[in-house]
Design a protein around this motif. Structure first.
Motif, PDB file in Angstrom:
ATOM      1  N   ASP A 100     -14.429  -8.971   8.382  1.00  0.00           N
ATOM      2  CA  ASP A 100     -15.283  -7.906   7.833  1.00  0.00           C
ATOM      3  C   ASP A 100     -14.494  -6.600   7.843  1.00  0.00           C
ATOM      4  OD1 ASP A 100     -15.321  -7.069  10.456  1.00  0.00           O
ATOM      5  OD2 ASP A 100     -17.451  -7.375  10.791  1.00  0.00           O
ATOM      6  N   PHE A 101     -15.145  -5.477   7.542  1.00  0.00           N
ATOM      7  CA  PHE A 101     -14.448  -4.195   7.540  1.00  0.00           C
ATOM      8  C   PHE A 101     -14.342  -3.596   8.942  1.00  0.00           C
ATOM      9  CE2 PHE A 101     -15.123  -2.322   2.993  1.00  0.00           C
ATOM     10  CZ  PHE A 101     -14.051  -3.072   2.564  1.00  0.00           C
ATOM     11  N   ARG A 102     -15.516  -3.537   9.610  1.00  0.00           N
ATOM     12  CA  ARG A 102     -15.611  -2.607  10.728  1.00  0.00           C
ATOM     13  C   ARG A 102     -15.650  -3.215  12.114  1.00  0.00           C
ATOM     14  NH1 ARG A 102     -18.378  -0.745   6.433  1.00  0.00           N
ATOM     15  NH2 ARG A 102     -17.709   1.277   5.617  1.00  0.00           N
ATOM     16  N   SER A 103     -15.640  -4.557  12.238  1.00  0.00           N
ATOM     17  CA  SER A 103     -15.671  -5.124  13.591  1.00  0.00           C
ATOM     18  C   SER A 103     -14.425  -4.687  14.351  1.00  0.00           C
ATOM     19  CB  SER A 103     -15.736  -6.658  13.540  1.00  0.00           C
ATOM     20  OG  SER A 103     -17.054  -7.069  13.318  1.00  0.00           O
ATOM     21  N   ILE A 174     -17.807  -9.665  -1.787  1.00  0.00           N
ATOM     22  CA  ILE A 174     -17.076  -9.848  -3.035  1.00  0.00           C
ATOM     23  C   ILE A 174     -16.353 -11.180  -3.024  1.00  0.00           C
ATOM     24  CG2 ILE A 174     -16.740  -7.396  -3.575  1.00  0.00           C
ATOM     25  CD1 ILE A 174     -14.266  -7.424  -1.867  1.00  0.00           C
ATOM     26  N   ASP A 175     -16.667 -11.991  -1.987  1.00  0.00           N
ATOM     27  CA  ASP A 175     -15.908 -13.227  -1.786  1.00  0.00           C
ATOM     28  C   ASP A 175     -16.422 -14.412  -2.595  1.00  0.00           C
ATOM     29  OD1 ASP A 175     -18.258 -13.989  -0.416  1.00  0.00           O
ATOM     30  OD2 ASP A 175     -17.444 -13.419   1.527  1.00  0.00           O
ATOM     31  N   THR A 176     -17.474 -14.234  -3.340  1.00  0.00           N
ATOM     32  CA  THR A 176     -18.100 -15.246  -4.221  1.00  0.00           C
ATOM     33  C   THR A 176     -18.685 -16.449  -3.455  1.00  0.00           C
ATOM     34  OG1 THR A 176     -16.159 -16.661  -4.698  1.00  0.00           O
ATOM     35  CG2 THR A 176     -16.417 -14.706  -6.078  1.00  0.00           C
ATOM     36  N   ALA A 191     -23.857  -6.581  -5.488  1.00  0.00           N
ATOM     37  CA  ALA A 191     -23.985  -5.118  -5.574  1.00  0.00           C
ATOM     38  C   ALA A 191     -22.644  -4.413  -5.671  1.00  0.00           C
ATOM     39  CB  ALA A 191     -24.752  -4.603  -4.358  1.00  0.00           C
ATOM     40  N   HIS A 192     -21.636  -4.972  -5.020  1.00  0.00           N
ATOM     41  CA  HIS A 192     -20.321  -4.334  -5.049  1.00  0.00           C
ATOM     42  C   HIS A 192     -19.351  -5.112  -5.928  1.00  0.00           C
ATOM     43  CE1 HIS A 192     -21.334  -2.203  -0.995  1.00  0.00           C
ATOM     44  NE2 HIS A 192     -22.022  -1.737  -2.019  1.00  0.00           N
ATOM     45  N   GLY A 193     -19.923  -5.835  -6.901  1.00  0.00           N
ATOM     46  CA  GLY A 193     -19.085  -6.579  -7.829  1.00  0.00           C
ATOM     47  C   GLY A 193     -18.547  -7.849  -7.194  1.00  0.00           C
ATOM     48  N   GLY A 265     -25.637  -9.391   8.774  1.00  0.00           N
ATOM     49  CA  GLY A 265     -24.183  -9.208   8.751  1.00  0.00           C
ATOM     50  C   GLY A 265     -23.695  -7.970   8.036  1.00  0.00           C
ATOM     51  N   SER A 266     -24.412  -6.872   8.178  1.00  0.00           N
ATOM     52  CA  SER A 266     -23.950  -5.627   7.552  1.00  0.00           C
ATOM     53  C   SER A 266     -24.080  -4.478   8.534  1.00  0.00           C
ATOM     54  CB  SER A 266     -24.785  -5.327   6.306  1.00  0.00           C
ATOM     55  OG  SER A 266     -24.403  -4.067   5.784  1.00  0.00           O
ATOM     56  N   SER A 267     -23.146  -3.522   8.430  1.00  0.00           N
ATOM     57  CA  SER A 267     -23.258  -2.325   9.263  1.00  0.00           C
ATOM     58  C   SER A 267     -24.225  -1.335   8.620  1.00  0.00           C
ATOM     59  CB  SER A 267     -21.887  -1.675   9.430  1.00  0.00           C
ATOM     60  OG  SER A 267     -21.356  -1.367   8.156  1.00  0.00           O
ATOM     61  N   LEU A 268     -24.690  -1.627   7.415  1.00  0.00           N
ATOM     62  CA  LEU A 268     -25.582  -0.733   6.657  1.00  0.00           C
ATOM     63  C   LEU A 268     -25.040   0.694   6.634  1.00  0.00           C
ATOM     64  CD1 LEU A 268     -29.247  -1.888   7.506  1.00  0.00           C
ATOM     65  CD2 LEU A 268     -27.902  -2.440   5.505  1.00  0.00           C
ATOM     66  N   LYS A 291     -24.846  -8.688  14.798  1.00  0.00           N
ATOM     67  CA  LYS A 291     -24.278  -8.591  16.150  1.00  0.00           C
ATOM     68  C   LYS A 291     -24.725  -7.327  16.856  1.00  0.00           C
ATOM     69  CE  LYS A 291     -20.238 -11.501  16.116  1.00  0.00           C
ATOM     70  NZ  LYS A 291     -18.812 -11.591  15.821  1.00  0.00           N
ATOM     71  N   GLU A 292     -25.109  -6.324  16.083  1.00  0.00           N
ATOM     72  CA  GLU A 292     -25.492  -5.035  16.678  1.00  0.00           C
ATOM     73  C   GLU A 292     -26.669  -4.464  15.878  1.00  0.00           C
ATOM     74  OE1 GLU A 292     -22.258  -2.294  15.818  1.00  0.00           O
ATOM     75  OE2 GLU A 292     -21.870  -3.325  13.935  1.00  0.00           O
ATOM     76  N   LYS A 293     -27.382  -3.531  16.507  1.00  0.00           N
ATOM     77  CA  LYS A 293     -28.467  -2.869  15.776  1.00  0.00           C
ATOM     78  C   LYS A 293     -27.867  -1.879  14.794  1.00  0.00           C
ATOM     79  CE  LYS A 293     -32.252  -3.136  19.046  1.00  0.00           C
ATOM     80  NZ  LYS A 293     -33.070  -2.404  20.006  1.00  0.00           N
TER      81      LYS A 293
HETATM   82  P1  CNA Z   1     -18.953  -4.052   7.790  1.00  0.00           P
HETATM   83  O1  CNA Z   1     -19.114  -2.594   7.697  1.00  0.00           O
HETATM   84  O2  CNA Z   1     -17.631  -4.598   8.192  1.00  0.00           O
HETATM   85  O3  CNA Z   1     -20.063  -4.562   8.825  1.00  0.00           O
HETATM   86  C1  CNA Z   1     -20.183  -5.902   9.223  1.00  0.00           C
HETATM   87  C2  CNA Z   1     -21.356  -6.026  10.170  1.00  0.00           C
HETATM   88  O4  CNA Z   1     -21.591  -7.391  10.429  1.00  0.00           O
HETATM   89  C3  CNA Z   1     -21.134  -5.339  11.514  1.00  0.00           C
HETATM   90  O5  CNA Z   1     -22.333  -4.717  11.915  1.00  0.00           O
HETATM   91  C4  CNA Z   1     -20.773  -6.508  12.452  1.00  0.00           C
HETATM   92  O6  CNA Z   1     -21.170  -6.272  13.785  1.00  0.00           O
HETATM   93  C5  CNA Z   1     -21.587  -7.619  11.847  1.00  0.00           C
HETATM   94  N1  CNA Z   1     -21.022  -8.944  12.037  1.00  0.00           N
HETATM   95  C6  CNA Z   1     -19.747  -9.342  11.861  1.00  0.00           C
HETATM   96  N2  CNA Z   1     -19.632 -10.676  12.049  1.00  0.00           N
HETATM   97  C7  CNA Z   1     -20.886 -11.117  12.355  1.00  0.00           C
HETATM   98  C8  CNA Z   1     -21.434 -12.386  12.649  1.00  0.00           C
HETATM   99  N3  CNA Z   1     -20.692 -13.502  12.666  1.00  0.00           N
HETATM  100  N4  CNA Z   1     -22.751 -12.480  12.929  1.00  0.00           N
HETATM  101  C9  CNA Z   1     -23.542 -11.358  12.918  1.00  0.00           C
HETATM  102  N5  CNA Z   1     -23.076 -10.136  12.629  1.00  0.00           N
HETATM  103  C10 CNA Z   1     -21.760 -10.016  12.354  1.00  0.00           C
HETATM  104  O7  CNA Z   1     -19.354  -4.765   6.433  1.00  0.00           O
HETATM  105  P2  CNA Z   1     -20.502  -4.387   5.376  1.00  0.00           P
HETATM  106  O8  CNA Z   1     -20.668  -5.568   4.535  1.00  0.00           O
HETATM  107  O9  CNA Z   1     -21.675  -3.791   6.018  1.00  0.00           O
HETATM  108  O10 CNA Z   1     -19.776  -3.220   4.556  1.00  0.00           O
HETATM  109  C11 CNA Z   1     -19.838  -3.162   3.224  1.00  0.00           C
HETATM  110  C12 CNA Z   1     -18.497  -3.423   2.566  1.00  0.00           C
HETATM  111  C13 CNA Z   1     -17.705  -4.516   3.213  1.00  0.00           C
HETATM  112  C14 CNA Z   1     -18.739  -3.934   1.181  1.00  0.00           C
HETATM  113  O11 CNA Z   1     -18.324  -3.001   0.254  1.00  0.00           O
HETATM  114  C15 CNA Z   1     -17.937  -5.248   1.036  1.00  0.00           C
HETATM  115  O12 CNA Z   1     -17.380  -5.373  -0.226  1.00  0.00           O
HETATM  116  C16 CNA Z   1     -16.922  -5.170   2.075  1.00  0.00           C
HETATM  117  N6  CNA Z   1     -16.326  -6.426   2.577  1.00  0.00           N
HETATM  118  C17 CNA Z   1     -16.653  -7.627   2.046  1.00  0.00           C
HETATM  119  C18 CNA Z   1     -16.076  -8.790   2.547  1.00  0.00           C
HETATM  120  C19 CNA Z   1     -16.458 -10.103   1.936  1.00  0.00           C
HETATM  121  O13 CNA Z   1     -16.723 -10.173   0.760  1.00  0.00           O
HETATM  122  N7  CNA Z   1     -16.523 -11.152   2.746  1.00  0.00           N
HETATM  123  C20 CNA Z   1     -15.159  -8.718   3.589  1.00  0.00           C
HETATM  124  C21 CNA Z   1     -14.823  -7.448   4.112  1.00  0.00           C
HETATM  125  C22 CNA Z   1     -15.402  -6.318   3.599  1.00  0.00           C
END
Ligand code: CNA
Length: 367
Positions: A100-103, A174-176, A191-193, A265-268, A291-293
């Motif tokens: 992911d991006f932010r973990s 975006i991973d399809t 939403a993000h293509g 699975g999003s940091s929102l 994983k987190e609020k």
């Molecule tokens: P983010 O900001 O990296 O947040 C991910 C969230 O998911 C965090 O809150 C994590 O704690 C949580 N998380 C991670 N793994 C798990 C798990 N196994 N179970 C439960 N929770 C988990 O990513 P967002 O999607 O919120 O950010 C938006 C960006 C990320 C978008 O523009 C995407 O295009 C972009 N992105 C996409 C991918 C993909 O397509 N797979 C990968 C990386 C980034």
């Protein structure tokens, strides 16, 4: 079923009757402070031109028996053809091997140092990409849907669709992998293509994922074969680009009709996606599996009584509708499926589909 929260109404209703002269004598210091704060709140609402209907004063909560997964399961079971919207991010794909991006430590942003970027987000900024597309394509190798298999969370969403409960699935990914998991395109809003297609930035000539993959895996920045000048960029939305029309159109239409919202699975943290949580009806329960609020109501919204963000600290179902289940998405989805009576079906679906994809990958390698 109790739908109105009278206590909250009383707290937030700006038209509420003021205490008469007889009550003045009994007013405590705390009361004076409260009414002072209430005046400030009303003043700010007026100044900011915020409509009373945007505030929590008209919220109708209390649709869940309890603020737990069991309360949610009861709710889904009691609504025939419950219309569920799912909203997801990178966290539902991490168990497939896509970071992911932010973990912390495993997220892509943490591992960008080697690309010498001015700041991590630059890799997804259009202006930076036009000047220097290489860091993006180096990174794209980690994100490209090459041999990745959808996770149990993806198949849980497919199961919702098979059960006739999925109203729409909104993904930031975006991973399809939703497509690979077999979700029909009409249920899907990317939403993000997506990496699925790409276009030349100069002449807009279209390119397929297969064409792009070949170049990226060979460490070649993909150049347009039509105009021989432009770089071909996958149709993923960069910072500074408009979101797809389909997102803008459907987000406006869908959310108010949802009976239930699942966020996973999003940091929102990325707008406007993050604020979709506020577009459902005030009585629509919302479940966060993460994983987190995240996405919580901020202090200013709370003070102004605005209906913005998730509120997990309600003490009773009477005063709340949001539930956070903290942990791994796949485990959360399996738990929900178990409690809905579909646990074995989900396990079978994952097993069958993974075996099918493994066989397909094998025969693609052989040929
Ligand atoms: P983010 O900001 O990296 O947040 C991910 C969230 O998911 C965090 O809150 C994590 O704690 C949580 N998380 C991670 N793994 C798990 C798990 N196994 N179970 C439960 N929770 C988990 O990513 P967002 O999607 O919120 O950010 C938006 C960006 C990320 C978008 O523009 C995407 O295009 C972009 N992105 C996409 C991918 C993909 O397509 N797979 C990968 C990386 C980034």
């Amino acid at each position: 079923m109790e739908k109105h929260n009278d206590e909250q109404k009383k707290d937030n209703n700006p038209d509420e009757e003021k205490p008469g002269p007889s009550s003045e004598n009994t007013e405590t210091e705390e009361d004076t402070e409260d009414s002072g704060m209430e005046k400030v709140r009303k003043y700010l609402l007026q100044k900011l031109k915020i409509n009373a209907s945007d505030s929590e004063s008209d919220s109708t909560t209390g649709v869940l028996k309890e603020l737990t997964i069991d309360g949610i399961v009861d709710y889904i079971k009691q609504i025939p053809k419950c219309k569920i919207i799912t909203m997801v991010g990178a966290g539902i794909s991490t168990s497939a091997g896509i970071p992911d991006f932010r973990s912390p430590s495993s997220g892509l942003y943490h591992n960008l140092e080697k690309y010498n970027l001015p700041y991590p987000q630059a890799v997804f900024e259009l202006d930076f990409f036009k000047e220097n597309p290489e860091p993006f394509f180096t990174l794209a190798k980690q994100l490209l849907p090459e041999g990745f298999k959808p996770t149990p969370s993806h198949y849980f969403i497919r199961l919702l669709w098979e059960k006739g409960l999925l109203f729409r699935h909104y993904t930031q990914n975006i991973d399809t992998l939703e497509r690979v998991a077999g979700l029909p395109t009409e249920k899907l809003v990317e939403a993000h293509g997506t990496f699925h297609t790409g276009h030349c930035l100069k002449c807009r000539a279209p390119y397929t994922l297969e064409w792009m993959k070949e170049k990226v895996l060979e460490n070649i920045v993909p150049k347009c074969e039509e105009c021989e000048e432009g770089v071909v960029k996958p149709d993923i939305v960069f910072f500074g680009e408009m979101l797809p029309d389909r997102f803008l159109y459907l987000a406006d239409k869908d959310f108010i009709h949802a009976d239930f919202l699942i966020i996973m699975g999003s940091s929102l943290l990325v707008q406007p996606f993050a604020s979709l949580v506020d577009r459902v009806h005030p009585s629509c329960p919302r479940l966060l599996i993460n994983k987190e609020k995240v996405g919580m109501q901020d202090r200013i919204s709370r003070f102004l009584g605005l209906r913005q963000g998730l509120i997990f600290d309600a003490k009773t179902s009477h005063s709340g509708r949001d539930v956070a289940w903290l942990g791994d998405c796949d485990t959360g989805c399996q738990l929900l499926a178990d409690k809905l009576g579909w646990g074995e079906e989900l396990k079978e679906l994952v097993k069958r589909e993974h075996a099918r994809l493994d066989a397909e990958n094998l025969s693609a390698k052989d040929s």
